[in-house]
Every structure is written in structure tokens, then in C-alpha cells.
Write a protein that holds these residues in place. Structure first.
Motif, PDB file in Angstrom:
ATOM      1  N   LYS A  75       0.821  -1.214   0.000  1.00  0.00           N
ATOM      2  CA  LYS A  75       0.000   0.000   0.000  1.00  0.00           C
ATOM      3  C   LYS A  75       0.854   1.264   0.000  1.00  0.00           C
ATOM      4  CE  LYS A  75      -0.703   0.032   5.029  1.00  0.00           C
ATOM      5  NZ  LYS A  75       0.327  -0.915   5.413  1.00  0.00           N
ATOM      6  N   LYS A  76       0.225   2.362  -0.398  1.00  0.00           N
ATOM      7  CA  LYS A  76       0.923   3.653  -0.478  1.00  0.00           C
ATOM      8  C   LYS A  76       1.216   4.200   0.914  1.00  0.00           C
ATOM      9  CE  LYS A  76       1.416   4.529  -4.724  1.00  0.00           C
ATOM     10  NZ  LYS A  76       2.681   3.961  -4.810  1.00  0.00           N
ATOM     11  N   VAL A  77       2.216   5.055   0.988  1.00  0.00           N
ATOM     12  CA  VAL A  77       2.528   5.674   2.276  1.00  0.00           C
ATOM     13  C   VAL A  77       2.086   7.122   2.315  1.00  0.00           C
ATOM     14  CG1 VAL A  77       4.471   4.233   2.922  1.00  0.00           C
ATOM     15  CG2 VAL A  77       4.843   6.238   1.469  1.00  0.00           C
ATOM     16  N   GLN A  78       2.030   7.647   3.548  1.00  0.00           N
ATOM     17  CA  GLN A  78       1.678   9.053   3.722  1.00  0.00           C
ATOM     18  C   GLN A  78       2.918   9.926   3.625  1.00  0.00           C
ATOM     19  OE1 GLN A  78       0.126   8.596   7.561  1.00  0.00           O
ATOM     20  NE2 GLN A  78      -1.713   7.537   6.862  1.00  0.00           N
ATOM     21  N   SER A  79       2.683  11.241   3.741  1.00  0.00           N
ATOM     22  CA  SER A  79       3.800  12.158   3.533  1.00  0.00           C
ATOM     23  C   SER A  79       4.930  11.937   4.534  1.00  0.00           C
ATOM     24  CB  SER A  79       3.308  13.607   3.608  1.00  0.00           C
ATOM     25  OG  SER A  79       2.592  13.787   4.776  1.00  0.00           O
ATOM     26  N   LEU A  81       6.961   9.687   4.815  1.00  0.00           N
ATOM     27  CA  LEU A  81       7.297   8.305   5.161  1.00  0.00           C
ATOM     28  C   LEU A  81       7.946   7.634   3.959  1.00  0.00           C
ATOM     29  CD1 LEU A  81       4.083   7.221   7.088  1.00  0.00           C
ATOM     30  CD2 LEU A  81       6.291   7.880   8.038  1.00  0.00           C
ATOM     31  N   VAL A  82       8.689   6.585   4.229  1.00  0.00           N
ATOM     32  CA  VAL A  82       9.367   5.886   3.143  1.00  0.00           C
ATOM     33  C   VAL A  82       9.310   4.381   3.395  1.00  0.00           C
ATOM     34  CG1 VAL A  82      11.605   6.250   4.275  1.00  0.00           C
ATOM     35  CG2 VAL A  82      11.551   5.677   1.874  1.00  0.00           C
ATOM     36  N   ILE A 126      11.341  19.279   0.242  1.00  0.00           N
ATOM     37  CA  ILE A 126      10.029  19.385  -0.410  1.00  0.00           C
ATOM     38  C   ILE A 126       9.649  18.065  -1.071  1.00  0.00           C
ATOM     39  CG2 ILE A 126       8.772  20.532  -2.293  1.00  0.00           C
ATOM     40  CD1 ILE A 126      10.492  23.070  -1.513  1.00  0.00           C
ATOM     41  N   ARG A 127      10.640  17.455  -1.729  1.00  0.00           N
ATOM     42  CA  ARG A 127      10.327  16.193  -2.410  1.00  0.00           C
ATOM     43  C   ARG A 127       9.928  15.093  -1.431  1.00  0.00           C
ATOM     44  NH1 ARG A 127      15.127  14.615  -5.244  1.00  0.00           N
ATOM     45  NH2 ARG A 127      16.113  16.627  -4.923  1.00  0.00           N
ATOM     46  N   LEU A 128      10.471  15.169  -0.220  1.00  0.00           N
ATOM     47  CA  LEU A 128      10.159  14.125   0.760  1.00  0.00           C
ATOM     48  C   LEU A 128       8.756  14.256   1.342  1.00  0.00           C
ATOM     49  CD1 LEU A 128      13.533  13.849   2.722  1.00  0.00           C
ATOM     50  CD2 LEU A 128      12.615  12.304   1.004  1.00  0.00           C
ATOM     51  N   THR A 129       8.159  15.425   1.195  1.00  0.00           N
ATOM     52  CA  THR A 129       6.832  15.584   1.796  1.00  0.00           C
ATOM     53  C   THR A 129       5.808  14.665   1.136  1.00  0.00           C
ATOM     54  OG1 THR A 129       6.349  17.393   0.283  1.00  0.00           O
ATOM     55  CG2 THR A 129       7.175  18.013   2.464  1.00  0.00           C
ATOM     56  N   LYS A 130       6.147  14.197  -0.061  1.00  0.00           N
ATOM     57  CA  LYS A 130       5.198  13.375  -0.802  1.00  0.00           C
ATOM     58  C   LYS A 130       4.957  11.999  -0.174  1.00  0.00           C
ATOM     59  CE  LYS A 130       6.601  13.317  -4.992  1.00  0.00           C
ATOM     60  NZ  LYS A 130       6.974  13.025  -6.365  1.00  0.00           N
ATOM     61  N   GLY A 131       5.967  11.457   0.438  1.00  0.00           N
ATOM     62  CA  GLY A 131       5.863  10.068   0.878  1.00  0.00           C
ATOM     63  C   GLY A 131       6.347   9.191  -0.250  1.00  0.00           C
ATOM     64  N   LEU A 132       7.239   8.254   0.060  1.00  0.00           N
ATOM     65  CA  LEU A 132       7.962   7.576  -1.016  1.00  0.00           C
ATOM     66  C   LEU A 132       7.940   6.059  -0.893  1.00  0.00           C
ATOM     67  CD1 LEU A 132      11.078   9.853  -0.805  1.00  0.00           C
ATOM     68  CD2 LEU A 132       9.520   9.738  -2.756  1.00  0.00           C
ATOM     69  N   ASP A 133       7.931   5.409  -2.051  1.00  0.00           N
ATOM     70  CA  ASP A 133       8.145   3.970  -2.054  1.00  0.00           C
ATOM     71  C   ASP A 133       9.635   3.672  -1.895  1.00  0.00           C
ATOM     72  OD1 ASP A 133       5.410   2.996  -2.679  1.00  0.00           O
ATOM     73  OD2 ASP A 133       5.718   4.250  -4.452  1.00  0.00           O
ATOM     74  N   ARG A 154       9.095   5.285  10.234  1.00  0.00           N
ATOM     75  CA  ARG A 154       8.092   4.461  10.905  1.00  0.00           C
ATOM     76  C   ARG A 154       7.611   3.291  10.034  1.00  0.00           C
ATOM     77  NH1 ARG A 154       2.989   6.955  11.395  1.00  0.00           N
ATOM     78  NH2 ARG A 154       4.065   8.899  11.040  1.00  0.00           N
ATOM     79  N   GLN A 155       7.433   3.559   8.746  1.00  0.00           N
ATOM     80  CA  GLN A 155       6.884   2.495   7.889  1.00  0.00           C
ATOM     81  C   GLN A 155       7.929   1.855   6.985  1.00  0.00           C
ATOM     82  OE1 GLN A 155       3.274   3.266   5.789  1.00  0.00           O
ATOM     83  NE2 GLN A 155       2.301   4.176   7.582  1.00  0.00           N
ATOM     84  N   LEU A 156       9.188   1.970   7.385  1.00  0.00           N
ATOM     85  CA  LEU A 156      10.226   1.393   6.550  1.00  0.00           C
ATOM     86  C   LEU A 156      10.119  -0.133   6.532  1.00  0.00           C
ATOM     87  CD1 LEU A 156      12.786   2.420   4.915  1.00  0.00           C
ATOM     88  CD2 LEU A 156      14.071   1.363   6.750  1.00  0.00           C
ATOM     89  N   GLU A 157      10.026  -0.685   5.336  1.00  0.00           N
ATOM     90  CA  GLU A 157       9.911  -2.137   5.205  1.00  0.00           C
ATOM     91  C   GLU A 157      11.229  -2.780   4.796  1.00  0.00           C
ATOM     92  OE1 GLU A 157       6.592  -2.914   2.437  1.00  0.00           O
ATOM     93  OE2 GLU A 157       5.826  -0.964   3.066  1.00  0.00           O
TER      94      GLU A 157
END
Ligand code: ADP
Ligand code: MG
Length: 408
Positions: A75-79, A81-82, A126-133, A154-157
Motif C-alpha cells: 500500500k501507499k505511504v503518507q507524507s 514516510l518511506v 520538499i520532495r520528501l513531503t510526498k511520501g515515497l516507495d 516508521r513504515q520502513l519495510e
């Protein structure tokens, strides 16, 4: 490299999704390399991986392809997060890995970016605010961004450490340790290295859990697929010899290694005066200059790139026909890394070394490491005043270094 041709096996058999196979087709990759054949299924199964393989064996795709596959299914992540973090020791390498992410992931809805030092931090924030795969990063800048609350793990897999050996040589262990305290303990960790030193093993013990260990002929691959010889030459006449060889052989795309930044700059200037389009990359050059030089070299706008070992480490320059060791490297292992720039995937390359009498001990170590006596070619008019002793092949392997004591 020949191994890529001989290996049976197909990308189709590796359970990668259709958009990834399509991207590989676009890259003209016909078959997975040996390291890819072993690594891809291990990563897809969710296991930790510890892999050692020589430069040019296709390690980047070995981890990017399966993580793209895994991430595209989640699933997608929030801003801020990576989900997957790829650490690389240098800016150039980070940029190159990011290019690969984009190439291999071009038909997938994957959000990715790259961050490294030496450029402004605000656009990166700024680019990190998007939330990244996928985030590709060098360690220093990553921690800087973390301290500014621009990134949260927090959501690093998945954590990937590429060029772990070089990461340690460059002194990034403290940064890695700090990072480990910030990321979830429950994660998948992949570690890649060109060499398996005791330091690398020690780091592995800290970060990977019950890993699948993969090792593909660490040293023989590049050495055998590259034609090598040396030119004995007096130290003061190396530039002259290089210019003569370039003209006579019509060499057009050459990567030249010097042992110091100063020598790289001097050589660049001298070649420039002779009308040879040249650029130099080394640690004292700004990021802009380094990126530009590399891009121009890749686009055939300049015919010769002078580099120091550190700056060139891990650079992927496609189909490089020739590497010139203007000086032998400080570390014998770097000889293998250097000549690994040529003879990459499916291409055969040549590597020539200029060796002065005072470099003979280095030559001896390189011949012992690569288990061969290098052919010597004397150029007329360049006979040595100070002759090079005969090589006698030393067949004893080098001792593996004792593990260093860690400071507590
Ligand atoms: P490493 O990290 O092991 O040094 P890279 O991942 O940089 O190697 O790959 C070396 C070169 O081989 C790159 O130009 C890459 O595009 C190419 N390559 C990787 N995998 C394949 C493949 N399966 N078939 C053909 N070329 C490949
Ligand atoms: Mg690599």
C-alpha cells in the motif's frame, strides 16, 4: 561479461511482474546475471540477503527488480514516510542507482527520489513531503534530513546497503549505527558488497538476520574478461606516453586513473593543452562539476575522463572499451575495481597500466592478487632509464586481514 551470456535461466522464470519484464525488455537485458538469478528469488521471498560479487556483475538490478515487485504490491505511504531505503556511499552512485530505479520501474506507479549532500537541502525536503516507495540516499544527507524532521522511518519495510565495503572504508559506520536506532527492527535488510572483509562481516552481523548468503566468484570475473597489459615507463614521461598512445591508436573513450587529485588535475590540464577533450573527477570537485563531467563523458562530448579511485568507485559507464592506469592504485584491490569499469555486461574490454620502476612493488602485489604475470609492451623511444625488475609470479594467496577492534 561472459557469465551473463553463458548462464541458463530467464527473467521470465523469476516471478517478476509483467511491467518489470517489459522494462527489462526496453533495457535490452536478455538474461539475468548469476547474482540476479540467486538474489531475486531470495528477496521476493522476504528474506534478508548478504551478497558479494565483483563490480559489473549486475548487483543493482539484483535488488531493485525484486523490491520494485514487492513495493508495487503493497500500500501507499503518507507524507514524509518511506517504504524502502537504499543507502549508497557516494553521490554519483546514489544518482546512478536512482536512474536504475526509474528505468526498471518505468511501467510501475512507484514514487522514488534521491538525496545526497553537496546540493541544496530545501528542494529535497520538499520532495520528501510526498511520501515515497523508494528513497536512495547517502548517509550524511539522510541523517541531516532526519534531524530536520523531513523524513520518518516508521513504515520502513526494506533497508538496502549497497557497496557496504566502500561505505565502511569511507568511515560511514557511525552514520549507519545512528540510522539503525531510528528504523524499525522488523524489516527486510539487503546488503551488497564487492568484497567480503571482516569489517563487512561484522556489519552484516549487526544488520541482517538469518540472511541468504550469496557470493559469485568475487575476484575472477572481471579479471578474466578484460585484456590487460602494462607499459613500463619512466615516471616523468607518462603524460607524453599517454598522448602518443592516444594519437597512434586513435583511442576515443578512455577512463584514466591517477593516484591523487593533484595528478588528476595536472593531467587534465596537460591533455587539454594538446587538444584532447578531457575532464577530471575527484573528491575536491563540486557536485555540479562531477555530474557534468560524467554526463559529457557518457554522451561522448569528451573523450577522456581522469578519475581518482574514490570518485570512480561504482560508476557505471556503459561499454567502456579502455581503462588506463596512469598510476597503479594505492590499494591492490582497487586495480580490480578499476578494470571492472571495462568489459562489463557482454562487452570485452582492455586495461593498460603505466608502471614506473618505483611502482614495481605495487605491480608485484597486483600480479599476485590477480594470479597472472602481466604482459609488458615497450614503446619505441620510451625504453626505461631505470628498468623494471622481472616479475616472478607469487602464488601465495594474500592473508585475510584480522578483524579490527571496534571502539566502544
Ligand atoms: P554492479 O553493481 O555489480 O557493479 P551494475 O548493477 O552497475 O553492477 O551493472 C553493471 C552493468 O551491467 C550495467 O550497465 C547494467 O545496466 C548491466 N546489466 C545488469 N544486469 C544486466 C543483465 N541482466 N543483462 C545485461 N546487462 C545487465
Ligand atoms: Mg553496484
Amino acid at each position: 561479461m561472459n557469465e551473463m551470456n553463458n548462464q541458463s535461466g530467464e527473467f521470465h522464470g523469476l516471478n517478476l511482474s509483467a511491467p518489470i519484464l517489459k522494462a527489462l525488455k526496453k533495457q535490452n537485458y536478455e538474461k539475468p546475471s548469476p547474482i540476479q538469478i540467486e538474489t531475486i528469488p531470495a528477496v521476493l521471498s522476504g528474506k534478508d540477503v548478504l551478497a558479494a560479487a565483483q563490480t559489473g556483475t549486475g548487483k543493482t538490478a539484483a535488488y531493485i527488480l525484486p523490491i520494485l515487485d514487492r513495493l508495487s504490491k503493497g500500500k501507499k505511504v503518507q507524507s514524509n514516510l518511506v517504504r524502502a531505503l537504499i543507502l549508497a556511499p557516494t553521490r554519483e552512485l546514489a544518482a546512478q542507482i536512482f536512474d536504475s530505479v526509474q528505468n526498471y520501474g518505468r511501467f510501475l506507479p512507484i514514487e522514488a527520489t534521491v538525496v545526497y549532500g553537496g546540493v541544496k537541502i530545501n528542494p529535497q525536503m520538499i520532495r520528501l513531503t510526498k511520501g515515497l516507495d523508494i528513497l536512495v540516499a547517502t548517509p550524511g544527507r539522510l541523517l541531516d534530513l532526519y534531524r530536520r524532521n523531513s523524513i520518518n522511518f516508521r513504515q520502513l519495510e526494506i533497508l538496502i546497503i549497497d557497496e557496504a565495503d566502500r561505505m565502511l572504508n569511507l568511515g560511514f559506520l557511525p552514520e549507519i549505527h545512528e540510522l539503525l536506532t531510528r528504523i524499525p527492527a522488523r524489516r527486510q535488510t539487503l546488503m551488497f558488497t564487492a568484497t567480503f572483509s571482516e569489517d563487512v562481516r561484522e556489519l552484516a552481523r549487526e544488520i541482517v538476520t538469518d540472511p541468504v548468503e550469496i557470493s559469485v566468484n568475487p575476484q575472477e570475473i572481471t579479471v578474466n574478461s578484460v585484456k590487460q597489459w602494462i607499459y613500463p615507463v619512466d615516471k616523468m614521461r607518462k603524460t607524453e606516453l599517454l598522448i602518443k598512445l592516444i594519437k597512434e591508436n586513435k583511442w576515443t573513450k578512455i577512463l584514466v586513473f591517477t593516484k591523487t587529485k593533484n595528478r588528476a588535475d595536472h593531467l587534465e590540464q596537460k591533455l587539454h593543452k594538446k587538444g584532447i577533450l578531457t575532464a577530471a573527477i575527484h573528491g575536491d570537485k563540486g557536485q555540479g562539476a562531477r555530474t557534468r563531467a560524467l554526463a559529457e563523458f557518457k554522451a561522448d562530448k569528451i573523450s577522456l575522463l581522469v578519475a581518482t579511485d574514490l570518485a570512480a568507485r561504482g560508476l557505471d559507464i556503459e561499454q567502456l572499451p579502455l581503462v588506463v592506469n596512469f598510476d597503479l592504485p594505492h590499494l591492490k584491490e582497487d586495480y580490480i575495481h578499476r578494470i571492472g569499469r571495462t568489459g562489463r555486461a557482454n562487452a570485452t574490454g582492455e586495461a593498460v597500466s603505466f608502471v614506473s620502476a618505483e611502482e614495481f612493488p605495487k605491480l608485484r602485489d597486483i600480479e599476485r592478487l590477480t594470479k597472472q604475470v602481466l604482459e609488458r609492451r615497450i614503446v619505441e623511444g620510451f625504453e626505461l632509464e631505470n628498468p623494471l625488475p622481472e616479475s616472478q609470479l607469487d602464488v601465495r594467496p594474500f592473508k585475510i586481514k584480522k578483524p579490527k577492534k571496534r571502539k566502544q
